[in-house]
Design a protein around this motif. Structure first.
Motif, PDB file in Angstrom:
ATOM      1  N   VAL A 126      30.510  41.572  34.746  1.00  0.00           N
ATOM      2  CA  VAL A 126      31.928  41.511  35.115  1.00  0.00           C
ATOM      3  C   VAL A 126      32.764  42.207  34.043  1.00  0.00           C
ATOM      4  O   VAL A 126      32.726  41.822  32.879  1.00  0.00           O
ATOM      5  CB  VAL A 126      32.400  40.036  35.250  1.00  0.00           C
ATOM      6  N   ALA A 137      36.080  42.208  32.975  1.00  0.00           N
ATOM      7  CA  ALA A 137      37.277  41.402  33.217  1.00  0.00           C
ATOM      8  C   ALA A 137      38.541  42.103  32.744  1.00  0.00           C
ATOM      9  O   ALA A 137      39.599  41.955  33.340  1.00  0.00           O
ATOM     10  CB  ALA A 137      37.136  40.047  32.520  1.00  0.00           C
ATOM     11  N   GLU A 158      48.103  38.875  40.031  1.00  0.00           N
ATOM     12  CA  GLU A 158      47.477  37.792  40.792  1.00  0.00           C
ATOM     13  C   GLU A 158      46.357  37.121  39.995  1.00  0.00           C
ATOM     14  O   GLU A 158      45.915  37.633  38.969  1.00  0.00           O
ATOM     15  CB  GLU A 158      46.872  38.371  42.079  1.00  0.00           C
ATOM     16  N   SER A 159      45.881  36.034  40.577  1.00  0.00           N
ATOM     17  CA  SER A 159      44.786  35.295  39.967  1.00  0.00           C
ATOM     18  C   SER A 159      43.557  36.191  39.809  1.00  0.00           C
ATOM     19  O   SER A 159      43.218  36.951  40.724  1.00  0.00           O
ATOM     20  CB  SER A 159      44.465  34.109  40.885  1.00  0.00           C
ATOM     21  N   CYS A 210      43.147  38.644  37.578  1.00  0.00           N
ATOM     22  CA  CYS A 210      43.430  40.024  37.131  1.00  0.00           C
ATOM     23  C   CYS A 210      43.110  40.259  35.657  1.00  0.00           C
ATOM     24  O   CYS A 210      43.170  41.399  35.188  1.00  0.00           O
ATOM     25  CB  CYS A 210      44.891  40.378  37.395  1.00  0.00           C
ATOM     26  N   LYS A 259      44.538  38.272  32.944  1.00  0.00           N
ATOM     27  CA  LYS A 259      45.645  37.911  32.040  1.00  0.00           C
ATOM     28  C   LYS A 259      45.165  36.941  30.959  1.00  0.00           C
ATOM     29  O   LYS A 259      45.386  37.149  29.768  1.00  0.00           O
ATOM     30  CB  LYS A 259      46.809  37.278  32.844  1.00  0.00           C
ATOM     31  N   SER A 260      44.501  35.859  31.393  1.00  0.00           N
ATOM     32  CA  SER A 260      44.037  34.877  30.408  1.00  0.00           C
ATOM     33  C   SER A 260      42.979  35.474  29.493  1.00  0.00           C
ATOM     34  O   SER A 260      42.978  35.215  28.283  1.00  0.00           O
ATOM     35  CB  SER A 260      43.440  33.646  31.105  1.00  0.00           C
ATOM     36  N   VAL A 261      42.091  36.264  30.069  1.00  0.00           N
ATOM     37  CA  VAL A 261      41.027  36.856  29.248  1.00  0.00           C
ATOM     38  C   VAL A 261      41.642  37.772  28.183  1.00  0.00           C
ATOM     39  O   VAL A 261      41.194  37.794  27.034  1.00  0.00           O
ATOM     40  CB  VAL A 261      39.988  37.598  30.138  1.00  0.00           C
ATOM     41  N   ALA A 311      34.944  32.936  25.826  1.00  0.00           N
ATOM     42  CA  ALA A 311      33.730  32.149  26.030  1.00  0.00           C
ATOM     43  C   ALA A 311      32.535  32.882  25.414  1.00  0.00           C
ATOM     44  O   ALA A 311      32.553  34.112  25.275  1.00  0.00           O
ATOM     45  CB  ALA A 311      33.495  31.964  27.527  1.00  0.00           C
ATOM     46  N   GLU A 322      50.637  30.577  31.189  1.00  0.00           N
ATOM     47  CA  GLU A 322      51.095  29.710  32.283  1.00  0.00           C
ATOM     48  C   GLU A 322      51.446  28.334  31.728  1.00  0.00           C
ATOM     49  O   GLU A 322      50.876  27.333  32.168  1.00  0.00           O
ATOM     50  CB  GLU A 322      49.984  29.545  33.336  1.00  0.00           C
ATOM     51  N   HIS A 381      53.600  33.293  36.662  1.00  0.00           N
ATOM     52  CA  HIS A 381      53.667  33.779  38.041  1.00  0.00           C
ATOM     53  C   HIS A 381      55.100  33.781  38.549  1.00  0.00           C
ATOM     54  O   HIS A 381      55.365  34.187  39.669  1.00  0.00           O
ATOM     55  CB  HIS A 381      52.852  32.848  38.953  1.00  0.00           C
TER      56      HIS A 381
HETATM   57  N1  LIG Z   1      33.673  32.803  31.077  1.00  0.00           N
HETATM   58  C1  LIG Z   1      33.653  33.717  32.051  1.00  0.00           C
HETATM   59  N2  LIG Z   1      32.504  34.195  32.552  1.00  0.00           N
HETATM   60  C2  LIG Z   1      32.483  35.139  33.533  1.00  0.00           C
HETATM   61  N3  LIG Z   1      33.590  35.666  34.092  1.00  0.00           N
HETATM   62  C3  LIG Z   1      34.779  35.218  33.638  1.00  0.00           C
HETATM   63  C4  LIG Z   1      34.884  34.223  32.602  1.00  0.00           C
HETATM   64  N4  LIG Z   1      36.206  33.992  32.364  1.00  0.00           N
HETATM   65  C5  LIG Z   1      36.889  34.804  33.214  1.00  0.00           C
HETATM   66  N5  LIG Z   1      36.031  35.535  33.976  1.00  0.00           N
HETATM   67  C6  LIG Z   1      36.403  36.516  34.986  1.00  0.00           C
HETATM   68  O1  LIG Z   1      37.318  37.430  34.434  1.00  0.00           O
HETATM   69  C7  LIG Z   1      38.274  37.827  35.396  1.00  0.00           C
HETATM   70  C8  LIG Z   1      39.664  37.621  34.841  1.00  0.00           C
HETATM   71  O2  LIG Z   1      39.900  36.220  34.678  1.00  0.00           O
HETATM   72  P1  LIG Z   1      41.234  35.630  34.052  1.00  0.00           P
HETATM   73  O3  LIG Z   1      40.980  34.185  33.825  1.00  0.00           O
HETATM   74  O4  LIG Z   1      41.665  36.432  32.901  1.00  0.00           O
HETATM   75  O5  LIG Z   1      42.276  35.825  35.247  1.00  0.00           O
HETATM   76  P2  LIG Z   1      43.823  35.475  35.252  1.00  0.00           P
HETATM   77  O6  LIG Z   1      44.554  36.763  35.486  1.00  0.00           O
HETATM   78  O7  LIG Z   1      44.191  34.705  34.048  1.00  0.00           O
HETATM   79  O8  LIG Z   1      43.957  34.588  36.578  1.00  0.00           O
HETATM   80  P3  LIG Z   1      44.826  33.241  36.859  1.00  0.00           P
HETATM   81  O9  LIG Z   1      46.189  33.754  37.270  1.00  0.00           O
HETATM   82  O10 LIG Z   1      44.097  32.598  37.959  1.00  0.00           O
HETATM   83  O11 LIG Z   1      44.857  32.422  35.605  1.00  0.00           O
HETATM   84  C9  LIG Z   1      37.990  37.023  36.649  1.00  0.00           C
HETATM   85  O12 LIG Z   1      37.252  37.813  37.535  1.00  0.00           O
HETATM   86  C10 LIG Z   1      37.169  35.876  36.140  1.00  0.00           C
HETATM   87  O13 LIG Z   1      36.295  35.400  37.121  1.00  0.00           O
END
Ligand SMILES: Nc1ncnc2c1ncn2[C@@H]1O[C@H](COP(=O)(O)OP(=O)(O)OP(=O)(O)O)[C@@H](O)[C@H]1O
Ligand code: SF4
Ligand SMILES: [Mg+2]
Length: 318
Positions: A18, A20, A39-40, A42, A44-46, A56, A177, A210
């Motif tokens: 993946v 990310a 969107e969820s 995308c 952002k958190s990573v 992680a 968030e 959001h």
């Molecule tokens: N520990 C992990 N192992 C594998 N894939 C991960 C892990 N953490 C995040 N991902 C993947 O990384 C991508 C980005 O995730 P992230 O959590 O950054 O999204 P986000 O934009 O913060 O979404 P949300 O608005 O739902 O919080 C997603 O496809 C998620 O499944």
């Protein structure tokens, strides 16, 4: 002077399958609020976790440049990074219970943060904790310092988290968030509080939210993420007035003026879902959902400048 936070071409992969975050660049200037939207899933958190080096296990992070106040973070040792975290840069999470320890009182957790990073007496640390609880709108701070997290409401816990993040006088606050776990009226109070603190303390803030009403009101700059990439970045008024990327336009539903957006106005919904991208992907990740897609969108996409401070990733002209 260097920017407070420079993230240039950040890549984060999980287990080689993946991707990310894919070449994302985000800069936070001193005293600036930079909102990250999308969107969820995308990335952002990573992105935020990659900056704090809190990804992680199994995640691989690389960047052309990742720097805080000009200091390279990629070469920093674990202890060097731990020293920065909670000190010069602090993070607030969506769910305060992920950061608060249920076994310790609010007071002991808040003073522990300060004593870990700065030379101070217990008395001075307790005084600072009480001051900050009052600063974030908590009445009877002396009483709250002796309580355990489970004795507080969700809104109070989030205020405690914010106060705790401020204990060491950070220059950068990353808030992921920070209010989604709270009910709507409390959300508005907490966001007002954060915006006020940012202004009064001159904090740099990377805010993931959001809520477009919040973005319009508090952000100086907005970056839009899609499938791990920053597809558009611009000063807030410019992004709302002149969104360029079809994804941004979908999210904003072409809302033209920040002042016309109501509180709690969510991101627009676009048919389809965010694809999961693996290594080696080429072209625009939005092409399955884009009304303007053509064959060229399956190949490398140029980044255009719409103005000096506004760029977007799309084959369409600026
Ligand atoms: N520990 C992990 N192992 C594998 N894939 C991960 C892990 N953490 C995040 N991902 C993947 O990384 C991508 C980005 O995730 P992230 O959590 O950054 O999204 P986000 O934009 O913060 O979404 P949300 O608005 O739902 O919080 C997603 O496809 C998620 O499944
Ligand atoms: S590159 Fe193509 S598919 Fe992607 S947003 Fe632009 S027009 Fe749409
Ligand atoms: Mg997230």
């Amino acid at each position: 002077m260097s920017a407070l936070l420079e993230v240039d071409q950040l890549e984060v992969n999980f287990g080689g399958r993946v991707s990310a975050v894919r070449g994302a660049s985000v800069t936070v200037e001193r005293g600036e609020t930079h909102c990250l939207v999308g969107e969820s899933g995308c990335g952002k958190s990573v992105t935020a976790l990659a900056v704090m080096n809190l990804l992680a296990r199994g995640a691989r992070r690389s960047a052309k440049r990742l720097a805080f106040e000009g200091q390279d973070l990629t070469g920093l040792s674990d202890s060097g990074m731990a020293h920065l975290r909670g000190n010069a840069m602090a993070m607030i999470f969506q769910e305060p219970m992920t950061s608060l320890n249920p076994a310790y009182t609010v007071g002991s957790q808040m003073t522990e943060v300060l004593r870990r990073h700065k030379k101070t007496t217990q008395r001075a640390a307790t005084d600072r904790a009480a001051d900050l609880l009052a600063r974030v709108g908590i009445t009877a701070p002396g009483l709250r310092l002796g309580q355990f997290p489970h004795q507080l409401s969700g809104g109070l816990r989030q205020r405690v988290m914010i106060a705790m993040a401020l204990m060491c006088d950070p220059k950068l606050l990353i808030a992921d968030e920070p209010t989604t776990a709270l009910d709507v009226t409390v959300q508005a109070q907490i966001l007002r509080l954060l915006a006020g603190l940012q202004r009064d303390l001159g904090l740099g803030m990377l805010l993931i939210t959001h809520d477009l009403g919040i973005v319009a009101r508090v952000a100086h700059r907005v970056s839009v993420m899609y499938a791990g990439e920053v597809v558009e970045s611009a000063p807030t008024a410019e992004l709302f007035a002149n969104p360029k990327h079809p994804y941004t336009r979908g999210l904003l539903r072409c809302v033209p003026v920040p002042g016309k957006i109501k509180r709690d106005e969510p991101l627009g919904s676009i048919p389809g879902t965010v694809p999961r991208i693996g290594p080696g992907f080429e072209g625009c990740a939005f092409r399955d959902r884009c009304d303007f897609a053509d064959v060229t969108c399956a190949h490398a996409i140029p980044r255009h400048a719409a103005s000096v401070a506004h760029d977007f990733l799309c084959r369409l002209p600026a």
